[in-house]
Design an enzyme around this catalytic site. Structure first.
Site, PDB file in Angstrom:
ATOM      1  N   ASP A  64      -7.275 -43.302  -5.245  1.00 57.31           N
ATOM      2  CA  ASP A  64      -7.610 -43.349  -6.682  1.00 57.31           C
ATOM      3  C   ASP A  64      -8.499 -42.161  -7.033  1.00 57.31           C
ATOM      4  O   ASP A  64      -8.454 -41.147  -6.336  1.00 57.31           O
ATOM      5  CB  ASP A  64      -8.253 -44.706  -7.027  1.00 57.31           C
ATOM      6  CG  ASP A  64      -7.986 -45.112  -8.470  1.00 57.31           C
ATOM      7  OD1 ASP A  64      -8.285 -44.315  -9.372  1.00 57.31           O
ATOM      8  OD2 ASP A  64      -7.491 -46.230  -8.712  1.00 57.31           O
ATOM      9  N   HIS A  71      -6.469 -39.375  -7.433  1.00 52.46           N
ATOM     10  CA  HIS A  71      -6.154 -39.246  -8.856  1.00 52.46           C
ATOM     11  C   HIS A  71      -7.002 -38.185  -9.551  1.00 52.46           C
ATOM     12  O   HIS A  71      -7.006 -38.080 -10.759  1.00 52.46           O
ATOM     13  CB  HIS A  71      -6.282 -40.591  -9.565  1.00 52.46           C
ATOM     14  CG  HIS A  71      -5.266 -41.601  -9.108  1.00 52.46           C
ATOM     15  ND1 HIS A  71      -5.192 -42.865  -9.617  1.00 52.46           N
ATOM     16  CD2 HIS A  71      -4.290 -41.521  -8.170  1.00 52.46           C
ATOM     17  CE1 HIS A  71      -4.206 -43.529  -9.006  1.00 52.46           C
ATOM     18  NE2 HIS A  71      -3.654 -42.732  -8.129  1.00 52.46           N
TER      19      HIS A  71
END
Ligand SMILES: *[C@@H]1O[C@H](CO)[C@@H](O)[C@H](O)[C@H]1NC(C)=O
Ligand SMILES: *[C@@H]1O[C@H](CO)[C@@H](O)[C@H](O)[C@H]1NC(C)=O
Ligand SMILES: *[C@@H]1O[C@H](CO)[C@@H](O)[C@H](O)[C@H]1NC(C)=O
Ligand SMILES: *[C@@H]1O[C@H](CO)[C@@H](O)[C@H](O)[C@H]1NC(C)=O
Ligand SMILES: *[C@@H]1O[C@H](CO)[C@@H](O)[C@H](O)[C@H]1NC(C)=O
Length: 444
Positions: free
Chosen positions: A249, A272
């Site tokens: 993430d 991310h």
């Protein structure tokens, strides 16, 4: 007529101030940070008065399977109530299994937690039954704490990931623990520590002031769900330097009323990317301001540098600088999204939105895995203002393609070479439009 010109002055003033700050010394707000100064090695001598508490003396076995939780709690209690500077030592040859624990302050003197060995979480999520699912090692109300030592904090997240609703759709979505949480902390240092395979987030700061992080390594598989590297919430004065994050993430996420955040020398990916937001979910008011990301290498991530807000929220994102960033095969290298929505059904259109202004992207180079290397989609009712694109070169990852930019209600300027070419609308046209709409509203 008077009121229009007043409004323009009011509008222009922050733009001018921001531009001046950017040109003169873009780090100007960083100098406002009053961080605990790191002593240079030559002057760093361990005072004789420092007490060393070896977790083994409190009964820790460090063999990887005996439960060492009580030893850690007892060592913490002794250290925290000690009137002199104290160091809790987890030695290099120790692997301590520690169940979810609360380590609370305030403590009487400076405290160092030296993790030279490994701290291991229980691998079975059922060990959290009846406990708070959001926490594993939870520090709260602590100031003047240093966590260091070159060792590892291992969240043993594999079974949590397997059961996550993102991997097994028949399971309900519920939270999972953050490996290290610091809540209401002040004047802290985290230095030279590895945090790996967390159940969910790796390291979170909530309601903290003046934190310095360096030499942190966060590592988890790209496929692990929601495993943010460093999460910053309701915090001010956070400096992150010389840090590596590869996870499933965000490498760093900054949310909820946080400001004066400086990130430098960070290696990010997979994951991310570096995110401000999401902000404004469920009509909340939130503000993030004075953030600098300078000197970063971002590779194979879904996003590079991102600002994401929900429709319907309110508040402000301002004075954000992303500078000297190398992108390598990043899917959305530069992205501002005022229409963020991560629910399965599309989010309803709403008129309220956060204000996004004074955002600079400077010297951002490398390759984009998608065609749309620059994507700035702002709200119809609250367009983004004073966006700067300067010296941008984002080429396609596959050598034969091209990249492009997409803007919606995005105002600002560009300078130097910008590829893909800037799609920003000029600020003056924004002002014209604003004056126009004001004239319209006056006459309506
Ligand atoms: C998904 O979760 C359900 C319910 O907990 C379980 O019965 C099933 O075996 C899981 N499937 C996989 C592939 O792990
Ligand atoms: C950066 O961090 C690593 C540990 O991750 C450490 O070994 C190295 O000395 C640090 N470098 C600097 C310049 O601080
Ligand atoms: C953020 O600040 C605003 C205004 O001070 C406040 O209303 C809001 O509750 C704060 N949000 C959080 C999450 O602290
Ligand atoms: C770039 O990223 C894409 C998707 O994120 C991936 O499929 C591809 O293999 C990557 N290319 C290289 C050269 O690493
Ligand atoms: C929201 O507005 C956009 C643009 O006007 C439109 O394309 C989209 O379908 C709307 N979405 C919903 C859920 O109404």
């Amino acid at each position: 007529m008077m009121s229009y010109s007043c409004n323009i002055v009011v509008l222009l003033l922050p733009l001018v101030v921001f531009t001046l700050a950017l040109n003169a010394n873009a780090n100007s707000f960083e100098s406002l940070l009053q961080l605990p100064r790191r002593q240079s090695r030559s002057t760093r001598t361990r005072p004789r008065s420092e007490r060393i508490l070896h977790v083994g003396h409190f009964g820790a076995k460090g063999n990887g399977f005996t439960d060492d939780t009580k030893a850690f709690v007892d060592a913490w209690k002794t250290a925290c109530s000690s009137k002199s500077k104290t160091r809790i030592l987890v030695p290099e040859n120790y692997a301590s299994l520690v169940r979810p624990i609360d380590l609370s302050g305030p403590c009487k003197a400076r405290l160092t937690l030296q993790i030279s060995g490994t701290i291991i979480a229980p691998s079975d999520p059922d060990d959290w039954e009846g406990l708070n699912l959001r926490k594993w090692i939870y520090f709260h109300g602590v100031s003047r704490l240093t966590v260091e030592g070159g060792g590892t904090v291992n969240g043993m997240g594999q079974e949590w990931w397997r059961r996550s609703c993102k991997h097994n759709h028949s399971n309900p979505c519920r939270g999972a623990p953050t490996a290290l949480t610091f809540h209401k902390c002040k004047n802290m240092r985290v230095e030279n520590i590895n945090v790996i395979d967390s159940q969910q987030m790796h390291i979170a700061f909530t309601s903290c002031r003046r934190v310095s992080i360096s030499g942190l390594k966060v590592i988890a598989p790209a496929s692990s769900p929601n495993t943010d590297g460093i999460h910053i919430s309701v915090s001010r004065g956070i400096v992150i330097d010389n840090t590596t994050v590869s996870t499933g993430d965000d490498c760093v996420s900054i949310v909820k009323n946080s400001s004066q955040i400086s990130i430098s020398n960070i290696v990010c990916g997979p994951g991310h990317g570096i995110s401000i937001g999401s902000l404004g979910k469920s009509k909340s008011w939130e503000e993030v301001s004075d953030v600098t990301v300078d000197t970063a290498s971002i590779s194979d991530t879904e996003n590079g540098v991102r600002i994401k807000t929900w429709q319907g929220g309110s508040g402000l994102v301002s004075n954000i600088i992303f500078r000297n960033i190398n992108m390598n095969n990043v899917s959305n290298p530069i992205i501002i999204d005022q229409y963020y929505c991560d629910s399965k059904k599309p989010c309803a259109n709403q008129t309220s939105a956060l204000t996004i202004e004074n955002i600079a992207f400077v010297r951002i180079r490398g390759t984009s895995a998608s065609k749309q290397a620059i994507k700035i989609t702002c709200s119809d009712t609250s367009p983004c203002r004073n966006i700067l694109l300067e010296d941008i070169d984002l080429e396609p990852s596959n050598s034969d393609g091209y990249t492009k930019s997409f803007c919606w209600e995005a105002y600002g300027s560009s300078s130097g070479q910008v590829y893909p070419p800037s799609c920003l609308s000029h600020e003056t046209s924004f002002l014209k439009q604003l004056v126009q709409s004001e004239i319209t509203s006056v006459y309506l």
